[in-house]
Structure formats: structure tokens, C-alpha cells
Design a protein around this motif. Structure first.
Motif, PDB file in Angstrom:
ATOM      1  N   THR A 144      43.704  -1.462  42.167  1.00 27.73           N
ATOM      2  CA  THR A 144      44.946  -0.909  42.676  1.00 27.73           C
ATOM      3  C   THR A 144      45.443  -1.771  43.825  1.00 27.73           C
ATOM      4  OG1 THR A 144      46.029   1.131  43.388  1.00 27.73           O
ATOM      5  CG2 THR A 144      43.894   0.652  44.363  1.00 27.73           C
ATOM      6  N   HIS A 145      46.669  -1.493  44.292  1.00 26.74           N
ATOM      7  CA  HIS A 145      47.259  -2.206  45.418  1.00 26.74           C
ATOM      8  C   HIS A 145      47.584  -1.218  46.533  1.00 26.74           C
ATOM      9  CE1 HIS A 145      47.829  -5.217  42.254  1.00 26.74           C
ATOM     10  NE2 HIS A 145      48.005  -6.107  43.211  1.00 26.74           N
ATOM     11  N   VAL A 146      47.466  -1.692  47.768  1.00 31.00           N
ATOM     12  CA  VAL A 146      47.816  -0.860  48.917  1.00 31.00           C
ATOM     13  C   VAL A 146      48.687  -1.672  49.873  1.00 31.00           C
ATOM     14  CG1 VAL A 146      45.771   0.607  48.809  1.00 31.00           C
ATOM     15  CG2 VAL A 146      45.684  -1.508  50.137  1.00 31.00           C
TER      16      VAL A 146
ATOM     17  N   LYS B 246      49.543   3.556  38.892  1.00 33.77           N
ATOM     18  CA  LYS B 246      49.255   2.209  39.398  1.00 33.77           C
ATOM     19  C   LYS B 246      47.778   1.996  39.732  1.00 33.77           C
ATOM     20  CE  LYS B 246      53.945   1.459  41.131  1.00 33.77           C
ATOM     21  NZ  LYS B 246      54.781   1.092  42.289  1.00 33.77           N
ATOM     22  N   VAL B 247      46.909   2.793  39.124  1.00 32.06           N
ATOM     23  CA  VAL B 247      45.459   2.594  39.215  1.00 32.06           C
ATOM     24  C   VAL B 247      44.976   2.236  37.817  1.00 32.06           C
ATOM     25  CG1 VAL B 247      43.220   3.628  39.732  1.00 32.06           C
ATOM     26  CG2 VAL B 247      45.213   4.218  41.132  1.00 32.06           C
ATOM     27  N   SER B 248      44.339   1.059  37.679  1.00 33.45           N
ATOM     28  CA  SER B 248      43.900   0.571  36.361  1.00 33.45           C
ATOM     29  C   SER B 248      42.383   0.636  36.243  1.00 33.45           C
ATOM     30  CB  SER B 248      44.359  -0.874  36.147  1.00 33.45           C
ATOM     31  OG  SER B 248      45.758  -0.975  36.277  1.00 33.45           O
ATOM     32  N   LEU B 249      41.903   1.078  35.088  1.00 31.06           N
ATOM     33  CA  LEU B 249      40.470   1.146  34.802  1.00 31.06           C
ATOM     34  C   LEU B 249      40.147   0.150  33.695  1.00 31.06           C
ATOM     35  CD1 LEU B 249      37.619   2.431  34.927  1.00 31.06           C
ATOM     36  CD2 LEU B 249      38.443   4.167  33.317  1.00 31.06           C
TER      37      LEU B 249
ATOM     38  N   THR C 102      50.944  -8.019  54.101  1.00 30.48           N
ATOM     39  CA  THR C 102      50.931  -6.550  54.133  1.00 30.48           C
ATOM     40  C   THR C 102      50.433  -5.899  52.844  1.00 30.48           C
ATOM     41  OG1 THR C 102      53.249  -6.503  53.432  1.00 30.48           O
ATOM     42  CG2 THR C 102      52.816  -6.456  55.815  1.00 30.48           C
ATOM     43  N   VAL C 103      50.330  -6.655  51.766  1.00 31.85           N
ATOM     44  CA  VAL C 103      49.911  -6.087  50.472  1.00 31.85           C
ATOM     45  C   VAL C 103      48.536  -6.608  50.101  1.00 31.85           C
ATOM     46  CG1 VAL C 103      50.436  -5.875  48.007  1.00 31.85           C
ATOM     47  CG2 VAL C 103      52.297  -5.855  49.691  1.00 31.85           C
ATOM     48  N   THR C 104      47.659  -5.682  49.713  1.00 35.32           N
ATOM     49  CA  THR C 104      46.271  -6.020  49.385  1.00 35.32           C
ATOM     50  C   THR C 104      45.895  -5.468  48.021  1.00 35.32           C
ATOM     51  OG1 THR C 104      45.636  -5.993  51.723  1.00 35.32           O
ATOM     52  CG2 THR C 104      43.872  -5.713  50.121  1.00 35.32           C
ATOM     53  N   LYS C 105      45.210  -6.304  47.232  1.00 30.66           N
ATOM     54  CA  LYS C 105      44.671  -5.831  45.953  1.00 30.66           C
ATOM     55  C   LYS C 105      43.212  -5.451  46.141  1.00 30.66           C
ATOM     56  CE  LYS C 105      43.529  -8.614  42.512  1.00 30.66           C
ATOM     57  NZ  LYS C 105      43.637  -9.544  41.366  1.00 30.66           N
ATOM     58  N   ILE C 106      42.859  -4.238  45.743  1.00 33.56           N
ATOM     59  CA  ILE C 106      41.482  -3.752  45.839  1.00 33.56           C
ATOM     60  C   ILE C 106      40.907  -3.648  44.430  1.00 33.56           C
ATOM     61  CG2 ILE C 106      39.971  -1.899  46.644  1.00 33.56           C
ATOM     62  CD1 ILE C 106      42.217  -0.991  48.477  1.00 33.56           C
TER      63      ILE C 106
ATOM     64  N   CYS D  30      41.338   7.887  38.858  1.00 36.02           N
ATOM     65  CA  CYS D  30      42.713   7.730  39.295  1.00 36.02           C
ATOM     66  C   CYS D  30      42.969   8.561  40.545  1.00 36.02           C
ATOM     67  CB  CYS D  30      43.656   8.140  38.174  1.00 36.02           C
ATOM     68  SG  CYS D  30      45.395   8.046  38.621  1.00 36.02           S
ATOM     69  N   SER D  31      42.541   9.811  40.523  1.00 34.06           N
ATOM     70  CA  SER D  31      42.762  10.670  41.684  1.00 34.06           C
ATOM     71  C   SER D  31      41.953  10.204  42.883  1.00 34.06           C
ATOM     72  CB  SER D  31      42.423  12.125  41.345  1.00 34.06           C
ATOM     73  OG  SER D  31      41.067  12.242  40.958  1.00 34.06           O
ATOM     74  N   THR D  32      40.724   9.703  42.635  1.00 32.40           N
ATOM     75  CA  THR D  32      39.895   9.216  43.742  1.00 32.40           C
ATOM     76  C   THR D  32      40.544   8.015  44.405  1.00 32.40           C
ATOM     77  OG1 THR D  32      37.847   9.990  42.714  1.00 32.40           O
ATOM     78  CG2 THR D  32      37.642   8.250  44.358  1.00 32.40           C
ATOM     79  N   PHE D  33      41.061   7.091  43.608  1.00 31.46           N
ATOM     80  CA  PHE D  33      41.631   5.894  44.210  1.00 31.46           C
ATOM     81  C   PHE D  33      43.049   6.120  44.730  1.00 31.46           C
ATOM     82  CE2 PHE D  33      37.861   3.946  42.897  1.00 31.46           C
ATOM     83  CZ  PHE D  33      37.746   2.790  43.661  1.00 31.46           C
ATOM     84  N   SER D  34      43.696   7.148  44.243  1.00 34.38           N
ATOM     85  CA  SER D  34      44.949   7.556  44.884  1.00 34.38           C
ATOM     86  C   SER D  34      44.645   8.101  46.271  1.00 34.38           C
ATOM     87  CB  SER D  34      45.655   8.613  44.035  1.00 34.38           C
ATOM     88  OG  SER D  34      46.053   8.074  42.791  1.00 34.38           O
ATOM     89  N   SER D  35      43.549   8.843  46.392  1.00 40.58           N
ATOM     90  CA  SER D  35      43.111   9.332  47.701  1.00 40.58           C
ATOM     91  C   SER D  35      42.717   8.168  48.600  1.00 40.58           C
ATOM     92  CB  SER D  35      41.920  10.290  47.550  1.00 40.58           C
ATOM     93  OG  SER D  35      42.277  11.412  46.804  1.00 40.58           O
TER      94      SER D  35
END
Length: 576
Positions: free
Chosen positions: A411-413, A393-396, A521-525, A551-556
């Protein structure tokens, strides 16, 4: 003077075909075309700037009223730089449209081009932004409807209009702060042997406001007041150089109050200072009726040049300031010139120029901040991003434009937008989720919205040196519902932090986050960056599809945000 290549039109966009098959046209767009007759020209056979200001104000007002559906008045016109003069027989084309509406005011973009009917050449003359306010109706204060952008160009102007509005609202404060910080460094006035006394350039003129000078609302037409101001300023400039001056720039017109039929308008102008090839003239307009005290209507500062037969600027006589307030105006003119040069330098820097960074100091802080945020908004408004990869769920996305590679990670959080903004605003905490931020220190907390950091990053090759960056972080909360939170980043230079032997100095031209609230509660970054030489080594494998470190950075990043979604009270005040 003209070329057969047409300048880029910031108000023009590719045609948009609607579902009905019709070609889209902005509903607020108004066009005016005028052929320049001898009655519109000055003694040099060129269109009087005063006449041009009247036409510009009329066109922009009609655009504002088309959107508002009621009468509108001119509140201000931003700084104008005139790139060319216009001759008798040529055609002036003026296009105006509403870029964005706020509560009761709106920004109108104004583009002036010139057309030579015999050669079919077109060229840009100037581009300006006017602010218009909808007048109260019998029902009370007008609540303007929102502008809905349909094209990429409209989206860009809509987005940056909020930042321009912010600059207008603090314009007086900026000038006061910059003048106080600059005049302290100017020192005493030099010796003025052989200089022209400023008193010789002083002009005072009175105009009686008659019905032909009024607009359809029975107030003095704003364009007419600006034209009268330009007239007395030109006379003052002519008295210094004993020649016919050419107006190059006008600092912002700001209308402080209305005037009406029957008012006497007192217009005053004087040359504040002269430089090698230019002079600044201060001009103000005041109104009175009968025995009433004078009311301040408007004031501006106009910069003139004198051109020789080859259209090159001539050397001007020096000015000797008058005794009363002359020294203050003389020094303030020097400070304003520095501000204009700083702003021009900041706004004209291109991606291809090295270094990318521009010097930061108090005198250009506000304009650097504006440019920083505007660059990110322009990048975010692009609509031709291409999806390169997607994982967890992280798009480049990537975009190549003007030989510059740009990228966006999205991505969304499950964290409220405001909390996400506060957490990402503090770059000194970014090392908790981004391995590229090995060290991050605050260098200067300029104000609540601007902070300068030094960021150190590890080497991308074994045994190589790491990089460091001097970054200006500019934060903005939403101007209106539907706007994102913004964190804009760009490189600056500071004399106190030159490059060192231990690190290679890297540079970032435009980077940062847009943070959109999709629900409570949902935010798009969305994170943006441009592949400058300092950034490219960290992203090349991702762009090529050879790794997924983004992907790993934004998952973090998602994990960090969700773990700290309730930690607002523990944040450093500077992040708020």
C-alpha cells in the motif's frame, strides 16, 4: 567425489532476452578456465589452494576493473569454505562479476566449479566474495558508477551486498566482542599430558618480492600473498599431524596495507588449537624494506583436516599452547570455532526444519541479524508474485516456492519514508493498528538495530488458546539512495522465555517491511510473511479470498501512520 548433478549456481540466472533480441550478459562478468597441470598440484596430486586463490583473485580483479575502468586492488576476501578438492587433469572454471558498487569500493562474487572432461561431471568447489577498491587516478579519487541489476539473481545479490558490506565494516568489532564474551566462559586450559607443543608447529619464512610477484600496478599481487600464507599454514598443520592436511575453511583475508617489489615478506604460522577432527592455524604476513620496521600486511585463520583413505576426517593430536601468547590463541581458537558453528547453523536452517527458531545469544547476535535481514531481502527480490486481491488501494500478492506459501501486502501512505520507518519499527505500538498484536513486550534491546520482543496474539477459534512469538526485529536504514528502509522479523528462542501452558508457541521464519520513498511525502510499504504453521491460521481466509482482514488491517496502518506523521519527537529512543 563428483556427482553428475550440478550445484546451484548463485552467479547464474535464466537467460534474459533484450528488446534487440540479444541474450543479456552481465557486462562485468569475467570467466577463467584452467586445466590443472602437475605444476599446479601439491604432493597429493590435488590443486594447491594457493594456486586456486591466485586464479580467483585474478578473475575477480579483472571483473572489478572492467566495471571501474581503472586499476583496482584487493581489499578483502570473505570467509571461504572449500567443499571439494580438485585433481590433476580436471578443469577449474571461475566466474566473477560485480554485485554492487559503493563509493570507491565494490563487491565481486566469485564462483569456482570443477569439471571432469572424461565424465562431463560438474561440481561446486567454493563461493566467495571479494572487495576491491578503485585506485586513485591523476584526476583524484574514483567515483564508481552504480551497478544496475537486470535479472532476479542480480537483484538478490545487489540487495544483500549492502548487508554483507555492513558485516565487513564491523567484522573486527564483532570478533573482539564475541571473543571477549566467549573467552570469559572458556575457563583455564586443561592438562596437556602427551600433547604436541605448539612451538613444534611454528613456521617462519621470508619471501623477496620480485617482478614476477607483482601485478600490473607494480604492487605485490594479492593472490600471491594469499598463496604464500596458505603455504606456511599448511607446513604448520603438517608438523602437528605428521601427515598431509586438507584446507577446509579460511577466515576473512583483510589487506591492511600494500607491499611492493623489493619488499621482504615475513610469513609466520602456528597451530593455535586442535580439536577432534580439525585444527586452526593462525598465519600473518608482514613486510619490510632495508632497516624499516615491519608493516602488517595480512592475517587469517585457516582450518585443516586430515583425511584417511576413505576421505573421512582422522582424529588429531592435541596441542599444548606455547608459554607467551599461546594460551590466548588457544582460547580464541575455541571461541572462533563456536562462532563458525553458530554461523553455519544459522545459515543452514531450512523452512522444513522444526523448530524454525534458532537460539539467540550474544555470540551469534550479529550473524542472526545478518541472516534475518538477508532473508527478507531475498524474499522481496522475487519477481514472480501473483496478485490475489485488491481493495481500498491495498494489494495482496502470493508466491508459492519450494512448497512454502509466501505473501506480500502493499500500500501507499502520505507519510515520509523515514517517519514511516520509525513508527513501524517500534513493535510495542503495533497493537494500535493490528488486532493480531494483542500484547507486545520488549525482552532485550540488544543494540540500536536489534530488539527481541514477545508478541501475544488472540485465539483464532472460540475457546482456543492464543499464540505467542519470540521475535527478533532487525532494523536497517538505506545503505544508498534508492535502497529501502527495512524491518526484518524472525523467531528466536531464549532460555528465559520457554513456551507456557497459556499459549501455543508460534514461529515466524521470515517476515517484515520494506519501506520505499517514492517522493518526499509518499511512501510505498510492502509487508512480507511466510505461511508457517504459526502464521497460517491468521491468513488462510484472506489467501482463499473468503475475507479481507488484511485490507482492514492495513487501512488501519495507513490511518495510524498519517495520524502520527509529526510525532517523531515522542517516539521511544529505541525506535530511532
Amino acid at each position: 567425489m563428483a556427482s553428475d548433478t550440478k550445484d546451484a549456481d548463485p552467479l547464474e540466472d535464466c537467460l534474459l532476452i533484450l528488446e534487440s533480441g540479444e541474450v543479456y550478459r552481465n557486462p562485468t562478468e569475467v570467466k577463467m578456465s584452467q586445466i590443472v597441470l602437475p605444476c599446479h598440484a601439491n604432493h597429493c596430486g590435488e590443486l594447491s589452494v594457493g594456486q586456486l586463490l591466485k586464479w580467483m583473485d585474478s578473475t575477480a580483479c579483472l571483473s572489478a576493473e572492467r566495471h571501474a575502468g581503472c586499476s583496482c586492488i584487493t581489499a578483502s576476501v570473505d570467509d571461504i569454505h572449500f567443499e571439494h578438492t580438485i585433481g590433476v587433469g580436471q578443469v577449474v572454471n571461475i566466474k566473477a562479476k560485480v554485485n554492487r558498487a559503493f563509493t570507491s569500493s565494490m563487491e565481486v562474487g566469485i564462483l569456482v566449479t570443477c569439471e571432469d572432461l572424461f565424465t562431463n561431471c560438474h561440481w561446486k568447489v567454493c563461493h566467495a566474495f571479494g572487495t576491491f577498491v578503485a585506485r586513485r587516478t591523476e584526476a583524484g579519487k574514483v567515483q564508481l558508477k552504480q551497478v544496475i541489476p537486470h535479472t532476479q539473481a542480480e537483484q538478490m545479490e545487489y540487495s544483500i551486498a549492502a548487508e554483507r558490506r555492513r558485516m565487513r565494516l564491523i567484522h573486527a568489532e564483532i570478533i573482539t566482542d564475541l571473543l571477549s564474551s566467549s573467552t570469559a566462559q572458556l575457563g583455564e586450559c586443561q592438562e596437556f599430558q602427551g600433547a604436541v607443543p605448539a612451538e613444534r608447529t611454528q613456521v617462519e619464512s621470508v619471501e623477496l618480492v620480485l617482478p614476477p610477484h607483482a601485478n600490473h600496478q607494480v604492487s605485490t599481487f594479492g593472490g600471491q600473498i594469499m598463496a604464500w600464507m596458505e603455504n606456511v599454514a599448511t607446513i604448520a598443520a603438517s608438523r602437528l599431524c605428521n601427515a598431509h592436511p586438507t584446507l577446509r575453511t579460511i577466515d576473512m583475508f583483510h589487506f591492511r596495507g600494500p607491499s611492493h617489489i623489493g619488499d621482504r615478506l615475513v610469513l609466520k604460522a602456528i597451530v593455535n588449537n586442535s580439536f577432534k577432527n580439525s585444527m586452526e592455524v593462525g598465519v600473518c604476513a608482514e613486510a619490510y624494506k632495508g632497516g624499516e620496521p615491519l608493516r602488517h600486511i595480512n592475517s587469517a585463520f585457516m582450518t585443516f583436516e586430515v583425511l584417511d583413505s576413505d576421505r573421512k576426517p582422522c582424529t588429531l593430536p592435541r596441542i599444548r599452547p606455547e608459554l607467551v601468547d599461546g594460551k590466548r590463541r588457544y582460547q580464541e581458537a575455541i571461541a572462533r570455532k563456536k562462532i563458525r558453528l553458530d554461523r553455519k547453523y544459522i545459515f543452514s536452517c531450512k523452512q522444513t526444519e522444526v523448530p524454525l527458531s534458532v537460539p539467540w545469544d550474544l555470540s551469534n547476535q550479529m550473524y542472526l541479524s545478518y541472516n534475518n535481514v538477508s532473508a527478507l531481502k531475498l524474499l522481496a527480490a522475487r519477481n514472480n508474485w501473483m496478485l490475489s486481491s485488491e481493495k481500498n488501494k491495498v494489494s495482496l500478492y502470493t508466491l508459492e516456492e519450494n512448497h512454502v506459501l509466501c505473501f506480500k501486502i502493499e500500500t501507499h501512505v502520505n507519510v515520509p519514508a523515514e517517519q514511516t520507518f520509525h513508527l513501524l519499527s517500534d513493535l510495542s505500538k503495533r497493537h494500535k493498528w493490528d488486532k493480531h498484536y494483542e500484547q507486545c513486550d520488549v525482552i532485550n534491546q540488544a543494540d540500536e538495530e536489534d530488539t527481541i520482543y514477545r508478541v501475544a496474539t488472540p485465539s483464532v477459534s472460540k475457546g482456543g488458546k492464543g499464540q505467542d512469538f519470540i521475535l527478533l526485529a532487525s532494523r536497517r536504514k538505506p545503505c544508498d539512495i534508492g535502497d529501502p528502509y527495512l524491518i526484518a522479523l524472525r523467531s528466536v528462542t531464549l532460555p528465559t522465555h520457554p513456551p507456557t501452558e497459556d499459549y501455543t508457541r508460534g514461529e515466524v521464519l521470515c517476515a517484515g517491511f520494506t519501506i520505499w520513498a517514492e517522493s518526499s511525502t509518499v511512501t510505498k510499504i510492502s509487508y512480507y510473511n511466510q505461511a508457517t504453521p504459526g502464521v497460517l491460521p491468521y491468513i488462510s481466509t484472506d489467501i482463499a479470498g473468503l475475507s479481507s482482514s488484511f485490507c482492514s488491517t492495513f487501512s488501519s496502518c495507513k490511518q495510524y501512520l498519517e495520524e502520527n506523521r509529526d510525532s517523531l519527537a515522542a517516539l521511544h529512543p529505541s525506535a530511532l
